[in-house]
Design a protein around this motif. Structure first.
Motif, PDB file in Angstrom:
ATOM      1  N   UNK A  67       9.753 -10.006  36.153  1.00 35.40           N
ATOM      2  CA  UNK A  67       9.075  -9.650  35.142  1.00 35.40           C
ATOM      3  C   UNK A  67       9.728  -8.408  34.407  1.00 35.40           C
ATOM      4  N   UNK A  68      10.289  -7.447  35.177  1.00 35.35           N
ATOM      5  CA  UNK A  68      11.189  -6.404  34.938  1.00 35.35           C
ATOM      6  C   UNK A  68      12.561  -6.628  34.591  1.00 35.35           C
ATOM      7  N   UNK A 100       9.376 -10.521  44.151  1.00 39.10           N
ATOM      8  CA  UNK A 100      10.000 -11.510  43.450  1.00 39.10           C
ATOM      9  C   UNK A 100       9.583 -11.416  42.019  1.00 39.10           C
ATOM     10  N   UNK A 101       8.122 -11.562  41.892  1.00 43.70           N
ATOM     11  CA  UNK A 101       7.777 -11.642  40.559  1.00 43.70           C
ATOM     12  C   UNK A 101       7.876 -10.383  39.761  1.00 43.70           C
TER      13      UNK A 101
END
Length: 218
Positions: free
Chosen positions: A191-192, A186-187
Motif C-alpha cells: 500500500x505504501x 506485506x499488505x
C-alpha cells in the motif's frame, strides 16, 4: 526465581545485545551476491535482546516451566540475530539455523528428563517438527519464490519444536500469528509502495513474533 531470574536475564541481555550489535555491524554473514538493505545494525537489536528473553523467562517461570525457559532464553537471542539478518539480506543462514536442530534436540531431551510430562512433550515436539517441515516443504515447492522461502520453513520447524513443549494450541497459534503478521506487513508495504508484488519479503521476523506471542499467551 521468577523475579530475580528475569533481572539476571535482562542484565545478560545487555551484554548479549552489545555483542550482537557489533557482530551485525561487521556484516560477516553477508555474501557477495547479497543485496544489502540495512548497512548498519538496526537500533532495536539491543533493546530486543533485553526485553524479549526477559519476557519469555517471566512468563514461562510463572507457569512452572523454568527448565524450558533456560532453553528459550538463548534461543531468543539467536532469533534476534536471525531477524536482523533476514531484514538486511532477506536470508536466514543455514550456518545459524541447521546447528540449532541437534542442539534443540539435546536441550529438549534434557528438559524432558527433569519434568513430569517431559516424555510426552518431547514426542510432541518431534512430531511437530516433522509435520511443519513436510507441510512447509510442500508449500515452498508450490508457492511463488517471492513468498515462503526454504529458510522460513527451517525456521518454522525450530519454532514448532519449542512451541510444542507448551501444547498443540501454541504451535497453531504461533504459526498462524506469524503468517498473519507477515500478511499484514506485506499488505502495508504494498500500500505504501515500499515493495512491489514481485519483491521478496522477510517472513522470518513475523514468524518469530508470532512464536513469542504464543509463548506469552501460554
Amino acid at each position: 526465581m521468577q523475579g530475580s531470574g528475569t533481572v539476571l536475564v535482562a542484565v545478560l541481555g545487555l551484554l548479549v545485545g552489545h555483542r550482537l550489535d557489533a557482530w551485525l555491524r561487521a556484516g560477516t554473514y553477508r555474501r557477495d551476491r547479497d543485496l544489502v538493505r540495512r548497512p548498519r545494525a538496526p537500533r532495536w537489536v539491543r533493546p530486543a535482546s533485553v526485553a524479549l528473553p526477559a519476557l519469555a523467562w517471566w512468563q514461562l517461570c510463572a507457569h512452572d516451566r523454568t527448565p524450558l525457559a533456560v532453553v528459550v532464553v538463548p534461543l531468543a537471542w539467536l532469533m534476534v540475530a536471525l531477524a536482523a539478518i533476514d531484514l538486511d539480506v532477506h536470508r536466514l543462514p543455514d550456518a545459524l539455523q541447521l546447528p540449532l536442530y541437534p542442539a534443540l534436540a539435546v536441550a529438549l531431551t534434557a528438559v524432558a528428563a527433569v519434568t513430569r510430562d517431559g516424555g510426552e512433550a518431547l514426542l510432541r515436539s518431534a512430531v511437530a517438527v516433522v509435520v511443519v517441515l513436510l507441510v512447509g516443504g510442500l508449500l515452498w515447492l508450490t508457492a511463488p519464490r517471492q513468498g515462503l522461502g526454504l529458510g522460513d520453513v527451517k525456521l518454522a520447524g525450530l519454532l514448532a519444536a519449542v512451541l510444542a513443549q507448551l501444547g498443540w494450541s501454541q504451535v497453531l497459534l504461533g504459526l498462524w500469528a506469524g503468517f498473519a503478521l507477515g500478511g499484514v506487513v506485506a499488505a502495508a508495504l504494498l500500500v505504501t509502495r515500499r515493495a512491489g508484488r514481485r519483491d521478496h519479503l522477510a517472513l522470518g521476523p513475523p514468524l518469530m513474533l508470532g512464536a513469542l506471542l504464543a509463548v506469552l499467551a501460554g
